[in-house]
Design a protein around this motif. Structure first.
Motif, PDB file in Angstrom:
ATOM      1  N   LEU A  11       0.849  -1.177   0.000  1.00 17.70           N
ATOM      2  CA  LEU A  11       0.000   0.000   0.000  1.00 17.70           C
ATOM      3  C   LEU A  11       0.894   1.239   0.000  1.00 17.70           C
ATOM      4  O   LEU A  11       1.822   1.331   0.797  1.00 17.70           O
ATOM      5  CB  LEU A  11      -0.886  -0.015   1.242  1.00 17.70           C
ATOM      6  N   VAL A  12       0.636   2.172  -0.918  1.00 17.71           N
ATOM      7  CA  VAL A  12       1.432   3.400  -1.002  1.00 17.71           C
ATOM      8  C   VAL A  12       0.514   4.614  -1.033  1.00 17.71           C
ATOM      9  O   VAL A  12      -0.663   4.512  -1.360  1.00 17.71           O
ATOM     10  CB  VAL A  12       2.346   3.425  -2.245  1.00 17.71           C
ATOM     11  N   LYS A  13       1.067   5.754  -0.666  1.00 17.82           N
ATOM     12  CA  LYS A  13       0.325   7.012  -0.669  1.00 17.82           C
ATOM     13  C   LYS A  13       0.879   7.884  -1.791  1.00 17.82           C
ATOM     14  O   LYS A  13       2.082   8.093  -1.873  1.00 17.82           O
ATOM     15  CB  LYS A  13       0.504   7.693   0.680  1.00 17.82           C
ATOM     16  N   THR A  25      -4.513   6.877  -2.023  1.00 14.55           N
ATOM     17  CA  THR A  25      -3.831   5.652  -1.639  1.00 14.55           C
ATOM     18  C   THR A  25      -4.092   4.600  -2.698  1.00 14.55           C
ATOM     19  O   THR A  25      -5.185   4.548  -3.275  1.00 14.55           O
ATOM     20  CB  THR A  25      -4.312   5.114  -0.269  1.00 14.55           C
ATOM     21  N   THR A  26      -3.093   3.784  -2.978  1.00 13.60           N
ATOM     22  CA  THR A  26      -3.198   2.741  -3.990  1.00 13.60           C
ATOM     23  C   THR A  26      -2.209   1.643  -3.656  1.00 13.60           C
ATOM     24  O   THR A  26      -1.465   1.753  -2.682  1.00 13.60           O
ATOM     25  CB  THR A  26      -2.949   3.321  -5.405  1.00 13.60           C
ATOM     26  N   THR A  27      -2.213   0.589  -4.456  1.00 11.12           N
ATOM     27  CA  THR A  27      -1.251  -0.488  -4.251  1.00 11.12           C
ATOM     28  C   THR A  27      -0.346  -0.597  -5.469  1.00 11.12           C
ATOM     29  O   THR A  27      -0.706  -0.161  -6.555  1.00 11.12           O
ATOM     30  CB  THR A  27      -1.950  -1.845  -4.036  1.00 11.12           C
ATOM     31  N   LEU A  49       0.971  16.370 -10.878  1.00  8.48           N
ATOM     32  CA  LEU A  49       1.769  15.166 -10.680  1.00  8.48           C
ATOM     33  C   LEU A  49       1.667  14.715  -9.226  1.00  8.48           C
ATOM     34  O   LEU A  49       1.820  15.520  -8.306  1.00  8.48           O
ATOM     35  CB  LEU A  49       3.225  15.447 -11.039  1.00  8.48           C
ATOM     36  N   PHE A  50       1.408  13.443  -9.030  1.00  8.56           N
ATOM     37  CA  PHE A  50       1.386  12.829  -7.703  1.00  8.56           C
ATOM     38  C   PHE A  50       2.551  11.854  -7.637  1.00  8.56           C
ATOM     39  O   PHE A  50       2.739  11.047  -8.540  1.00  8.56           O
ATOM     40  CB  PHE A  50       0.069  12.072  -7.468  1.00  8.56           C
ATOM     41  N   THR A  51       3.347  11.926  -6.573  1.00  6.72           N
ATOM     42  CA  THR A  51       4.483  11.038  -6.397  1.00  6.72           C
ATOM     43  C   THR A  51       4.275  10.174  -5.164  1.00  6.72           C
ATOM     44  O   THR A  51       3.523  10.540  -4.260  1.00  6.72           O
ATOM     45  CB  THR A  51       5.801  11.816  -6.252  1.00  6.72           C
ATOM     46  N   GLU A  52       4.975   9.060  -5.129  1.00  4.82           N
ATOM     47  CA  GLU A  52       4.796   8.102  -4.048  1.00  4.82           C
ATOM     48  C   GLU A  52       5.456   8.568  -2.758  1.00  4.82           C
ATOM     49  O   GLU A  52       6.571   9.057  -2.749  1.00  4.82           O
ATOM     50  CB  GLU A  52       5.408   6.764  -4.475  1.00  4.82           C
TER      51      GLU A  52
END
Length: 56
Positions: A11-13, A25-27, A49-52
């Motif tokens: 699971l990452v944000k 949140t996604t995997t 842009l969205f970064t982890e």
């Protein structure tokens, strides 16, 4: 007792680079590359842009 196995997906944000504090949140696969994708940020009402980032 056998050791606990690690999961294949983690699971990452995804944090907005517009610095609004908005996140998704996604995997992703554990062995995959870090995620970066264009997604909608409702705070600035446009795609950014969205970064982890890490989930605490």
């Amino acid at each position: 007792m056998a050791p606990k196995a690690k999961q294949r997906r983690i699971l990452v944000k995804l944090v907005s680079t517009a610095l609004t504090g908005f996140f998704y949140t996604t995997t992703r696969p554990r062995l995959g590359e870090k995620l970066a994708m264009m997604k909608y940020d409702p705070m600035v009402k446009k795609h950014v842009l969205f970064t982890e980032g890490k989930i605490k």
